[in-house]
Design a protein around this motif. Structure first.
Motif, PDB file in Angstrom:
ATOM      1  N   ALA A 140       6.205  -7.718  10.157  1.00  0.00           N
ATOM      2  CA  ALA A 140       4.798  -7.380   9.908  1.00  0.00           C
ATOM      3  C   ALA A 140       4.666  -5.950   9.393  1.00  0.00           C
ATOM      4  CB  ALA A 140       3.982  -7.564  11.188  1.00  0.00           C
ATOM      5  N   ALA A 141       5.401  -5.024   9.983  1.00  0.00           N
ATOM      6  CA  ALA A 141       5.358  -3.633   9.523  1.00  0.00           C
ATOM      7  C   ALA A 141       5.857  -3.537   8.086  1.00  0.00           C
ATOM      8  CB  ALA A 141       6.190  -2.741  10.444  1.00  0.00           C
ATOM      9  N   PHE A 142       6.929  -4.257   7.778  1.00  0.00           N
ATOM     10  CA  PHE A 142       7.475  -4.268   6.418  1.00  0.00           C
ATOM     11  C   PHE A 142       6.422  -4.761   5.424  1.00  0.00           C
ATOM     12  CE2 PHE A 142       9.592  -6.456   2.935  1.00  0.00           C
ATOM     13  CZ  PHE A 142      10.494  -5.507   2.508  1.00  0.00           C
ATOM     14  N   ILE A 143       5.810  -5.885   5.736  1.00  0.00           N
ATOM     15  CA  ILE A 143       4.827  -6.471   4.821  1.00  0.00           C
ATOM     16  C   ILE A 143       3.594  -5.584   4.694  1.00  0.00           C
ATOM     17  CG2 ILE A 143       3.225  -8.417   4.554  1.00  0.00           C
ATOM     18  CD1 ILE A 143       5.481 -10.173   5.729  1.00  0.00           C
ATOM     19  N   LEU A 144       3.115  -5.036   5.802  1.00  0.00           N
ATOM     20  CA  LEU A 144       1.899  -4.221   5.762  1.00  0.00           C
ATOM     21  C   LEU A 144       2.085  -2.917   4.996  1.00  0.00           C
ATOM     22  CD1 LEU A 144       0.577  -4.747   9.385  1.00  0.00           C
ATOM     23  CD2 LEU A 144      -0.483  -5.548   7.266  1.00  0.00           C
ATOM     24  N   ILE A 145       3.295  -2.389   4.972  1.00  0.00           N
ATOM     25  CA  ILE A 145       3.533  -1.148   4.222  1.00  0.00           C
ATOM     26  C   ILE A 145       3.850  -1.441   2.766  1.00  0.00           C
ATOM     27  CG2 ILE A 145       5.054   0.858   4.000  1.00  0.00           C
ATOM     28  CD1 ILE A 145       5.310   0.852   7.039  1.00  0.00           C
ATOM     29  N   VAL A 146       4.629  -2.497   2.502  1.00  0.00           N
ATOM     30  CA  VAL A 146       5.072  -2.786   1.135  1.00  0.00           C
ATOM     31  C   VAL A 146       3.978  -3.468   0.314  1.00  0.00           C
ATOM     32  CG1 VAL A 146       6.717  -4.154  -0.202  1.00  0.00           C
ATOM     33  CG2 VAL A 146       7.495  -2.819   1.731  1.00  0.00           C
ATOM     34  N   TRP A 147       3.188  -4.336   0.904  1.00  0.00           N
ATOM     35  CA  TRP A 147       2.224  -5.127   0.156  1.00  0.00           C
ATOM     36  C   TRP A 147       1.227  -4.285  -0.644  1.00  0.00           C
ATOM     37  CZ3 TRP A 147       1.979  -9.620  -1.921  1.00  0.00           C
ATOM     38  CH2 TRP A 147       0.772 -10.112  -2.352  1.00  0.00           C
ATOM     39  N   PRO A 148       0.600  -3.248  -0.079  1.00  0.00           N
ATOM     40  CA  PRO A 148      -0.330  -2.438  -0.905  1.00  0.00           C
ATOM     41  C   PRO A 148       0.368  -1.760  -2.077  1.00  0.00           C
ATOM     42  CG  PRO A 148      -0.691  -1.995   1.419  1.00  0.00           C
ATOM     43  CD  PRO A 148       0.543  -2.827   1.317  1.00  0.00           C
ATOM     44  N   ALA A 149       1.590  -1.317  -1.895  1.00  0.00           N
ATOM     45  CA  ALA A 149       2.323  -0.680  -2.994  1.00  0.00           C
ATOM     46  C   ALA A 149       2.618  -1.692  -4.096  1.00  0.00           C
ATOM     47  CB  ALA A 149       3.610  -0.061  -2.474  1.00  0.00           C
ATOM     48  N   VAL A 150       2.960  -2.904  -3.723  1.00  0.00           N
ATOM     49  CA  VAL A 150       3.231  -3.952  -4.714  1.00  0.00           C
ATOM     50  C   VAL A 150       1.951  -4.274  -5.478  1.00  0.00           C
ATOM     51  CG1 VAL A 150       3.863  -6.384  -4.972  1.00  0.00           C
ATOM     52  CG2 VAL A 150       5.178  -4.913  -3.466  1.00  0.00           C
ATOM     53  N   ARG A 151       0.832  -4.346  -4.781  1.00  0.00           N
ATOM     54  CA  ARG A 151      -0.443  -4.641  -5.447  1.00  0.00           C
ATOM     55  C   ARG A 151      -0.813  -3.552  -6.438  1.00  0.00           C
ATOM     56  NH1 ARG A 151      -4.488  -5.518  -0.961  1.00  0.00           N
ATOM     57  NH2 ARG A 151      -5.857  -4.788  -2.590  1.00  0.00           N
ATOM     58  N   ARG A 152      -0.551  -2.262  -6.084  1.00  0.00           N
ATOM     59  CA  ARG A 152      -0.859  -1.167  -7.000  1.00  0.00           C
ATOM     60  C   ARG A 152       0.000  -1.247  -8.255  1.00  0.00           C
ATOM     61  NH1 ARG A 152      -1.114   1.820  -2.367  1.00  0.00           N
ATOM     62  NH2 ARG A 152       0.985   2.596  -2.628  1.00  0.00           N
TER      63      ARG A 152
END
Length: 157
Positions: A142-154
């Motif tokens: 969950a921590a991995f997804i929550l930190i990486v997901w916004p960066a991927v979206r940007r």
């Protein structure tokens, strides 16, 4: 010419149309520009901060069981040292350091994959250990997804 006016535009700036409006702010007594400052690293959201903090708390809760199940004092010392390193990395990631967040995400990803591969074997032999590892794996994923997901979206936008 020893002194160059910082507000003077070069020919290439004028030709490209990069003319920044600079005005005098009488209230503050300074020049202001309409240019945006360089973007800071976006801070983590409240939920993400909570999940990241909970990964550190959970790892500290697991520490007594890991130390008790260690066979040698050297293994116990390695468990304690590993938890201290994880705690320091988590605190640095919570403080907003870009490098610490990258290292934290990398460690979460690697740890999630290594834990997930051994969960089936753990379930057969030690049910309590399976529950502890499943929670740890879920938190780190969950921590991995929550930190990486916004960066991927940007990046995608």
């Amino acid at each position: 010419m020893l002194w160059q006016d910082p507000f003077e535009l070069t020919r290439s700036d004028r030709a490209a149309g990069r003319i920044s409006t600079i005005t005098w702010n009488t209230r503050r007594g300074i020049y202001e520009s309409e240019e945006l400052a360089h973007e800071r690293t976006p801070s983590l959201g409240t939920f993400t901060l909570s999940v990241v903090a909970f990964t550190a708390i959970w790892s500290l809760c697991e520490l007594p069981l890991e130390v008790l199940s260690s066979r040698t004092p050297l293994e116990s010392a390695a468990c304690i040292a590993g938890k201290l390193i994880w705690l320091c990395l988590t605190l640095c990631a919570l403080s907003g350091s870009r490098a610490a967040k990258a290292a934290f995400v990398f460690c979460c990803g690697v740890s999630t994959f290594s834990i997930a591969t051994g969960l089936a074997a753990e379930q057969q032999f030690f049910a309590v250990g399976f529950c502890l590892l499943a929670v740890e794996c879920a938190l780190k994923a969950a921590a991995f997804i929550l930190i990486v997901w916004p960066a991927v979206r940007r990046v995608v936008q």
